[in-house]
Design a protein around this motif. Sequence first.
Motif, PDB file in Angstrom:
ATOM      1  N   THR A 130      -6.258  -5.473  34.805  1.00  0.00           N
ATOM      2  CA  THR A 130      -6.875  -6.289  35.849  1.00  0.00           C
ATOM      3  C   THR A 130      -7.450  -5.447  36.986  1.00  0.00           C
ATOM      4  OG1 THR A 130      -4.718  -6.546  36.907  1.00  0.00           O
ATOM      5  CG2 THR A 130      -5.406  -8.273  35.381  1.00  0.00           C
ATOM      6  N   THR A 131      -6.931  -4.243  37.175  1.00  0.00           N
ATOM      7  CA  THR A 131      -7.422  -3.371  38.237  1.00  0.00           C
ATOM      8  C   THR A 131      -7.435  -1.935  37.748  1.00  0.00           C
ATOM      9  OG1 THR A 131      -6.342  -4.831  39.845  1.00  0.00           O
ATOM     10  CG2 THR A 131      -7.199  -2.746  40.665  1.00  0.00           C
ATOM     11  N   GLN A 132      -8.544  -1.245  38.018  1.00  0.00           N
ATOM     12  CA  GLN A 132      -8.683   0.160  37.645  1.00  0.00           C
ATOM     13  C   GLN A 132      -9.086   0.958  38.879  1.00  0.00           C
ATOM     14  OE1 GLN A 132     -11.768  -0.547  34.844  1.00  0.00           O
ATOM     15  NE2 GLN A 132     -10.451  -1.836  33.576  1.00  0.00           N
ATOM     16  N   PHE A 133      -8.485   2.129  39.038  1.00  0.00           N
ATOM     17  CA  PHE A 133      -8.814   3.016  40.152  1.00  0.00           C
ATOM     18  C   PHE A 133      -9.279   4.356  39.604  1.00  0.00           C
ATOM     19  CE2 PHE A 133      -5.793   0.077  42.085  1.00  0.00           C
ATOM     20  CZ  PHE A 133      -6.411  -0.214  43.293  1.00  0.00           C
ATOM     21  N   ALA A 152     -18.904   5.956  32.323  1.00  0.00           N
ATOM     22  CA  ALA A 152     -19.672   4.712  32.279  1.00  0.00           C
ATOM     23  C   ALA A 152     -19.354   3.919  31.019  1.00  0.00           C
ATOM     24  CB  ALA A 152     -21.161   5.029  32.350  1.00  0.00           C
ATOM     25  N   ARG A 153     -19.210   4.621  29.899  1.00  0.00           N
ATOM     26  CA  ARG A 153     -18.908   3.934  28.641  1.00  0.00           C
ATOM     27  C   ARG A 153     -17.521   3.310  28.666  1.00  0.00           C
ATOM     28  NH1 ARG A 153     -18.931   8.038  25.676  1.00  0.00           N
ATOM     29  NH2 ARG A 153     -16.663   8.255  25.415  1.00  0.00           N
ATOM     30  N   ARG A 154     -16.555   4.031  29.206  1.00  0.00           N
ATOM     31  CA  ARG A 154     -15.176   3.553  29.179  1.00  0.00           C
ATOM     32  C   ARG A 154     -14.950   2.399  30.142  1.00  0.00           C
ATOM     33  NH1 ARG A 154     -12.353   2.748  25.781  1.00  0.00           N
ATOM     34  NH2 ARG A 154     -12.166   4.877  24.999  1.00  0.00           N
ATOM     35  N   PHE A 155     -15.562   2.462  31.359  1.00  0.00           N
ATOM     36  CA  PHE A 155     -15.255   1.474  32.397  1.00  0.00           C
ATOM     37  C   PHE A 155     -16.441   0.577  32.758  1.00  0.00           C
ATOM     38  CE2 PHE A 155     -12.352   5.087  33.268  1.00  0.00           C
ATOM     39  CZ  PHE A 155     -11.161   4.433  33.014  1.00  0.00           C
ATOM     40  N   ALA A 182     -11.930  -4.303  40.100  1.00  0.00           N
ATOM     41  CA  ALA A 182     -10.958  -5.390  40.063  1.00  0.00           C
ATOM     42  C   ALA A 182     -11.543  -6.581  39.313  1.00  0.00           C
ATOM     43  CB  ALA A 182     -10.573  -5.801  41.479  1.00  0.00           C
ATOM     44  N   LYS A 183     -10.744  -7.139  38.410  1.00  0.00           N
ATOM     45  CA  LYS A 183     -11.158  -8.316  37.661  1.00  0.00           C
ATOM     46  C   LYS A 183     -10.456  -9.537  38.239  1.00  0.00           C
ATOM     47  CE  LYS A 183     -11.475  -5.504  33.464  1.00  0.00           C
ATOM     48  NZ  LYS A 183     -10.940  -5.295  32.099  1.00  0.00           N
ATOM     49  N   THR A 184     -11.215 -10.491  38.707  1.00  0.00           N
ATOM     50  CA  THR A 184     -10.662 -11.703  39.310  1.00  0.00           C
ATOM     51  C   THR A 184     -11.185 -12.936  38.576  1.00  0.00           C
ATOM     52  OG1 THR A 184     -12.448 -12.088  40.915  1.00  0.00           O
ATOM     53  CG2 THR A 184     -10.740 -10.491  41.523  1.00  0.00           C
ATOM     54  N   LYS A 185     -10.624 -14.085  38.899  1.00  0.00           N
ATOM     55  CA  LYS A 185     -11.081 -15.328  38.283  1.00  0.00           C
ATOM     56  C   LYS A 185     -12.509 -15.660  38.693  1.00  0.00           C
ATOM     57  CE  LYS A 185      -6.451 -17.356  37.946  1.00  0.00           C
ATOM     58  NZ  LYS A 185      -5.563 -18.477  38.361  1.00  0.00           N
ATOM     59  N   CYS A 189     -15.235  -7.122  40.620  1.00  0.00           N
ATOM     60  CA  CYS A 189     -15.576  -6.564  41.928  1.00  0.00           C
ATOM     61  C   CYS A 189     -15.426  -5.047  41.858  1.00  0.00           C
ATOM     62  CB  CYS A 189     -14.648  -7.147  42.999  1.00  0.00           C
ATOM     63  SG  CYS A 189     -14.847  -6.401  44.626  1.00  0.00           S
ATOM     64  N   LYS A 190     -16.424  -4.326  42.354  1.00  0.00           N
ATOM     65  CA  LYS A 190     -16.380  -2.867  42.414  1.00  0.00           C
ATOM     66  C   LYS A 190     -16.625  -2.435  43.848  1.00  0.00           C
ATOM     67  CE  LYS A 190     -18.450  -2.427  37.802  1.00  0.00           C
ATOM     68  NZ  LYS A 190     -19.602  -1.867  37.047  1.00  0.00           N
ATOM     69  N   MET A 191     -15.799  -1.523  44.345  1.00  0.00           N
ATOM     70  CA  MET A 191     -15.999  -1.069  45.719  1.00  0.00           C
ATOM     71  C   MET A 191     -15.293   0.257  45.977  1.00  0.00           C
ATOM     72  SD  MET A 191     -13.469  -3.535  47.959  1.00  0.00           S
ATOM     73  CE  MET A 191     -14.228  -5.035  47.368  1.00  0.00           C
TER      74      MET A 191
END
Length: 222
Positions: A130-133, A152-155, A182-185, A189-191
């Motif tokens: 659900t969240t990657q850093f 880029a391919r992986r994420f 972050a993956k939300t309902k 979101c990327k930041m």
Amino acid sequence: EATRFTIETARVVSLNLESVAPSGSSAAKKQSAIMYMLARHALMSRCRIEEEILDTVPEKYREYYLERMKLLGPEVKIFSYDEFHRTSGIEGFCNQIERDIREGRKYNTQTLIFSQDPDDYSDIMVEFSTTQFILGAGGDRVSGTDRGVQLARRFGLSESDLRIIDRLRGPTKEGAMAFMIAKTKEGNCKMLVYNTIGASERWALETNAWNRALRDRVVSRL
């Protein structure tokens, strides 16, 4: 006398497998797989108690396990695997981690995985996380490079995302920079984010070898 190992009442447990989880030959990978699975069992078995087992528990122990179930049920259990590249080639263990990630919500558990190589994460791990850093690219520029193509391919990153990652640097007084996905309902979101902590905690968590040595010398003097 047999060694006794119990973490029944522990709230935080850390297991160091460096000396028992070698890499290289097929025999080394087999040993590493056994040790990783044993460590996972030691931790996970204390955090998952199924209601069905109460029928098999002797009467004098049943109340104890019932209380454990009530305590563990609503609590979030976090399992963190550092240096995940050590599990490369250990198919059985990686499959188990994928299952833990898929079924974590059912048991109220979270799985955290840390590694320096994007390819250490399988497609399933990335898809169901659900969240990657992304904390950096080793100080190298990634935009327009093969390393950037790999990220880029992986994420699923764009060229703009890679240019932001190029700006990532180590911790400063403003905090530690990271690129968050972050993956939300409501959508993804990327930041660019900062992890801000106090000076004492920053030094306690320092990973640079020179800074760690300096910290330890100061602590020993004080």
